[in-house]
Design a protein around this motif. Structure first.
Motif, short mmCIF file in Angstrom:
data_model
loop_
_atom_site.label_atom_id
_atom_site.label_comp_id
_atom_site.label_asym_id
_atom_site.label_seq_id
_atom_site.Cartn_x
_atom_site.Cartn_y
_atom_site.Cartn_z
N GLN A 80 -17.01 23.37 57.88
CA GLN A 80 -16.21 24.52 58.29
C GLN A 80 -16.87 25.24 59.47
O GLN A 80 -16.21 25.64 60.42
N LYS A 81 -18.20 25.38 59.40
CA LYS A 81 -18.92 26.04 60.49
C LYS A 81 -18.80 25.22 61.78
O LYS A 81 -18.55 25.78 62.86
N ASP A 82 -18.92 23.89 61.68
CA ASP A 82 -18.77 23.04 62.86
C ASP A 82 -17.36 23.14 63.44
O ASP A 82 -17.18 23.21 64.67
N LEU A 83 -16.35 23.19 62.57
CA LEU A 83 -14.98 23.32 63.05
C LEU A 83 -14.76 24.66 63.74
O LEU A 83 -14.08 24.74 64.76
N ASP A 84 -15.32 25.72 63.17
CA ASP A 84 -15.18 27.04 63.80
C ASP A 84 -15.83 27.06 65.18
O ASP A 84 -15.25 27.59 66.13
N GLU A 85 -17.02 26.47 65.28
CA GLU A 85 -17.71 26.44 66.57
C GLU A 85 -16.91 25.62 67.59
O GLU A 85 -16.77 26.02 68.75
N THR A 86 -16.37 24.50 67.15
CA THR A 86 -15.58 23.66 68.05
C THR A 86 -14.31 24.39 68.47
O THR A 86 -13.92 24.35 69.64
N GLY A 87 -13.65 25.06 67.51
CA GLY A 87 -12.44 25.81 67.83
C GLY A 87 -12.72 26.93 68.82
O GLY A 87 -11.94 27.17 69.75
N ASP A 88 -13.85 27.63 68.64
CA ASP A 88 -14.22 28.68 69.58
C ASP A 88 -14.46 28.11 70.98
O ASP A 88 -14.06 28.70 71.98
N ALA A 89 -15.13 26.96 71.02
CA ALA A 89 -15.41 26.34 72.32
C ALA A 89 -14.12 25.89 73.01
O ALA A 89 -14.00 25.97 74.23
N VAL A 90 -13.15 25.43 72.23
CA VAL A 90 -11.88 24.98 72.82
C VAL A 90 -11.04 26.17 73.26
O VAL A 90 -10.40 26.15 74.31
N MET A 91 -11.03 27.22 72.47
CA MET A 91 -10.18 28.38 72.75
C MET A 91 -10.75 29.30 73.82
O MET A 91 -10.01 30.07 74.44
N ALA A 92 -12.06 29.26 74.09
CA ALA A 92 -12.68 30.16 75.05
C ALA A 92 -12.04 30.05 76.44
O ALA A 92 -11.69 31.07 77.03
N PRO A 93 -11.83 28.87 77.00
CA PRO A 93 -11.19 28.80 78.32
C PRO A 93 -9.73 29.29 78.29
O PRO A 93 -9.23 29.82 79.27
N LEU A 94 -9.07 29.11 77.18
CA LEU A 94 -7.67 29.53 77.08
C LEU A 94 -7.54 31.05 76.96
O LEU A 94 -6.54 31.62 77.39
N ASN A 95 -8.53 31.69 76.39
CA ASN A 95 -8.49 33.14 76.20
C ASN A 95 -8.96 33.91 77.43
O ASN A 95 -8.80 35.12 77.51
N ARG A 96 -9.56 33.23 78.39
CA ARG A 96 -10.06 33.87 79.60
C ARG A 96 -8.90 34.36 80.45
O ARG A 96 -7.90 33.66 80.61
N LYS A 97 -9.00 35.57 81.01
CA LYS A 97 -7.95 36.11 81.86
C LYS A 97 -8.16 35.59 83.28
O LYS A 97 -9.28 35.53 83.78
N PRO A 98 -7.07 35.22 83.98
CA PRO A 98 -7.21 34.73 85.35
C PRO A 98 -7.55 35.89 86.28
O PRO A 98 -7.29 37.05 85.97
N PRO A 99 -8.12 35.61 87.44
CA PRO A 99 -8.47 36.66 88.39
C PRO A 99 -7.22 37.38 88.88
O PRO A 99 -6.17 36.78 89.07
N ALA A 100 -7.31 38.70 89.13
CA ALA A 100 -6.17 39.54 89.51
C ALA A 100 -5.81 39.37 90.98
O ALA A 100 -4.73 39.74 91.40
N ASP A 101 -6.68 38.83 91.82
CA ASP A 101 -6.42 38.72 93.26
C ASP A 101 -5.61 37.46 93.61
O ASP A 101 -5.51 37.09 94.76
#
Length: 133
Positions: A80-101
């Protein structure tokens, strides 16, 4: 290495037994030899089966130790801990906001152009080319 006994050697032993024991007691002696031979084979079989049982018990004990180690380590929580870490690593780029400029606004991709009302014919009316004919 076990020596091999051929037919001639067996015939010689039979002839000597016939001479030494005599024809009267030879069947009784052969019966006793047969019983002893059967008991020896039974003991050998029992000895072999006891060794196999010891091997099975040792294997079962080893499996028990592995199961206990797995119980203590709680592999489900580790997974479960490995899955959570993997899910966080996968979701991190998707949760990032694009630059406003960005030139196209916050979305990053251009919005599809919408046509004015007069640009497209209504569903009930035929196109203008069809009206003139």
């Amino acid at each position: 290495m076990i020596p091999q006994i051929g037919f001639t050697e067996l015939l010689l032993v039979g002839a000597l037994a016939l001479i030494i024991v005599g024809p009267k007691d030879l069947p009784l002696m052969m019966r006793k030899v047969g019983k002893l031979w059967g008991q020896a084979r039974g003991l050998a079989r029992e000895f072999q089966s006891s060794f196999e049982e010891l091997g099975r018990q040792a294997e079962i004990e080893e499996l028990r130790k592995e199961v206990e180690a797995l119980k203590r380590g709680d592999p489900v929580k580790d997974i479960q801990k490995d899955l959570d870490e993997t899910g966080d690593a996968v979701m991190a780029p998707l949760n990032r906001k694009p630059p406003a400029d960005d030139a196209h606004g916050a979305g990053g991709a251009p919005e599809p152009e919408t046509k004015a009302e007069g640009d497209t014919p209504d569903a009930g009316e035929p196109p203008e080319d069809a009206k003139s004919s």
